[in-house]
Design a protein around this motif. Structure first.
Motif, PDB file in Angstrom:
ATOM      1  N   TYR A 196      -8.885  16.336  -6.661  1.00  0.00           N
ATOM      2  CA  TYR A 196      -8.116  15.635  -5.627  1.00  0.00           C
ATOM      3  C   TYR A 196      -6.678  16.174  -5.614  1.00  0.00           C
ATOM      4  O   TYR A 196      -5.770  15.548  -6.151  1.00  0.00           O
ATOM      5  N   THR A 206      -8.655   4.605  -0.151  1.00  0.00           N
ATOM      6  CA  THR A 206      -7.560   4.250   0.754  1.00  0.00           C
ATOM      7  C   THR A 206      -7.285   2.758   0.671  1.00  0.00           C
ATOM      8  O   THR A 206      -8.199   1.941   0.774  1.00  0.00           O
ATOM      9  N   PHE A 231      -6.996   2.222  -7.172  1.00  0.00           N
ATOM     10  CA  PHE A 231      -7.479   3.570  -6.862  1.00  0.00           C
ATOM     11  C   PHE A 231      -8.402   4.107  -7.967  1.00  0.00           C
ATOM     12  O   PHE A 231      -8.566   5.308  -8.125  1.00  0.00           O
ATOM     13  N   THR A 281      -3.827   6.980   0.413  1.00  0.00           N
ATOM     14  CA  THR A 281      -5.090   7.504  -0.100  1.00  0.00           C
ATOM     15  C   THR A 281      -4.822   8.303  -1.365  1.00  0.00           C
ATOM     16  O   THR A 281      -4.058   9.270  -1.352  1.00  0.00           O
ATOM     17  N   ILE A 282      -5.435   7.870  -2.466  1.00  0.00           N
ATOM     18  CA  ILE A 282      -5.394   8.573  -3.747  1.00  0.00           C
ATOM     19  C   ILE A 282      -6.830   8.683  -4.232  1.00  0.00           C
ATOM     20  O   ILE A 282      -7.561   7.692  -4.262  1.00  0.00           O
ATOM     21  N   LYS A 283      -7.256   9.873  -4.611  1.00  0.00           N
ATOM     22  CA  LYS A 283      -8.615  10.100  -5.121  1.00  0.00           C
ATOM     23  C   LYS A 283      -9.676   9.550  -4.162  1.00  0.00           C
ATOM     24  O   LYS A 283     -10.624   8.904  -4.574  1.00  0.00           O
ATOM     25  N   MET A 318      -0.319  16.742  -5.563  1.00  0.00           N
ATOM     26  CA  MET A 318      -0.553  16.141  -6.875  1.00  0.00           C
ATOM     27  C   MET A 318      -0.436  17.148  -8.019  1.00  0.00           C
ATOM     28  O   MET A 318      -0.228  16.769  -9.167  1.00  0.00           O
ATOM     29  N   PHE A 329      -5.177  11.210 -12.318  1.00  0.00           N
ATOM     30  CA  PHE A 329      -5.225  11.585 -10.900  1.00  0.00           C
ATOM     31  C   PHE A 329      -6.221  12.692 -10.555  1.00  0.00           C
ATOM     32  O   PHE A 329      -6.432  12.969  -9.382  1.00  0.00           O
ATOM     33  N   ALA A 341      -2.544  13.587  -2.188  1.00  0.00           N
ATOM     34  CA  ALA A 341      -2.605  12.173  -1.819  1.00  0.00           C
ATOM     35  C   ALA A 341      -1.898  12.063  -0.475  1.00  0.00           C
ATOM     36  O   ALA A 341      -1.041  12.903  -0.157  1.00  0.00           O
TER      37      ALA A 341
END
Length: 194
Positions: free
Chosen positions: A103, A134, A163, A129-131, A72, A98, A106
């Motif tokens: 984080y 999921t 997300f 999965t972001i931050k 990211m 983001f 991803a």
């Protein structure tokens, strides 16, 4: 009952005999890229982001699984230059979007692959999965050959609000007018396989 057990064991052995071993093919992260496009009321922005690690599992030449990790910190805007480019990239990396400091990656993991009926064409299901959130997503993908290399491609539309990325979203804030940023953004994935 004994005859049934012997028959079942024989069928299992025959099935295994026609199934080849699963081969893990790594992704060439230097040659692979994800292109993104985000939309707002007054236009759009595009850019790229790099794949950190990745692999696909192949069985008898067919895709059966895989996963990749996105760096990211490499969010890059390609349609702006200078000060505005830096501002947009910084804002996308900030906690408003983001939150890459907290984080930095991803991930996407394939959970199911279905052939679409022609060689190299698949319908993919998996977990994005972001931050630390999921969500299950689905998209069509293709694996083909270009200049002697195998290339996996897929186009994905993501709803950022899934997300908890709400900045400028008309789904959560009123009276944004021309400052509204749409929840959906597009990812065009291009993985070059080693």
């Amino acid at each position: 009952m004994k005859t049934f057990s012997i028959l079942f064991a024989a069928l299992a052995t025959i099935t295994l005999a026609f199934t080849g071993p699963v081969e893990t093919v790594t992704v060439d992260t230097d040659a692979s890229v994800i292109t993104w496009k985000g939309y707002k009321v007054l236009g759009s922005h595009t850019g790229t982001i790099k794949v950190n690690t990745g692999n696909l599992q192949m069985e008898d030449g067919q895709l059966v699984g895989g996963s990749f990790t996105i760096d990211m910190n490499t969010i890059n805007c390609t349609d702006l230059q200078g000060e505005y480019k830096g501002k947009l990239e910084g804002h996308l990396k900030s906690a408003d979007f983001f939150g890459v400091e907290k984080y930095p990656t991803a991930t996407f993991k394939i959970t199911n692959v279905v052939s679409r009926g022609t060689p190299g064409a698949y319908k993919i299901s998996g977990n994005l999965t972001i931050k630390e959130t999921t969500k299950a997503i689905r998209f069509n993908a293709n694996i083909g050959e270009e200049n002697g290399k195998q290339i996996a491609t897929g186009d994905i539309q993501i709803d950022r609000s899934d997300f908890d990325i709400r900045y400028g979203s008309g789904s959560f804030f009123d009276n944004l007018g021309d400052n509204t940023i749409y929840d959906e953004f597009d990812l065009s994935v291009r993985l070059v396989l080693n």
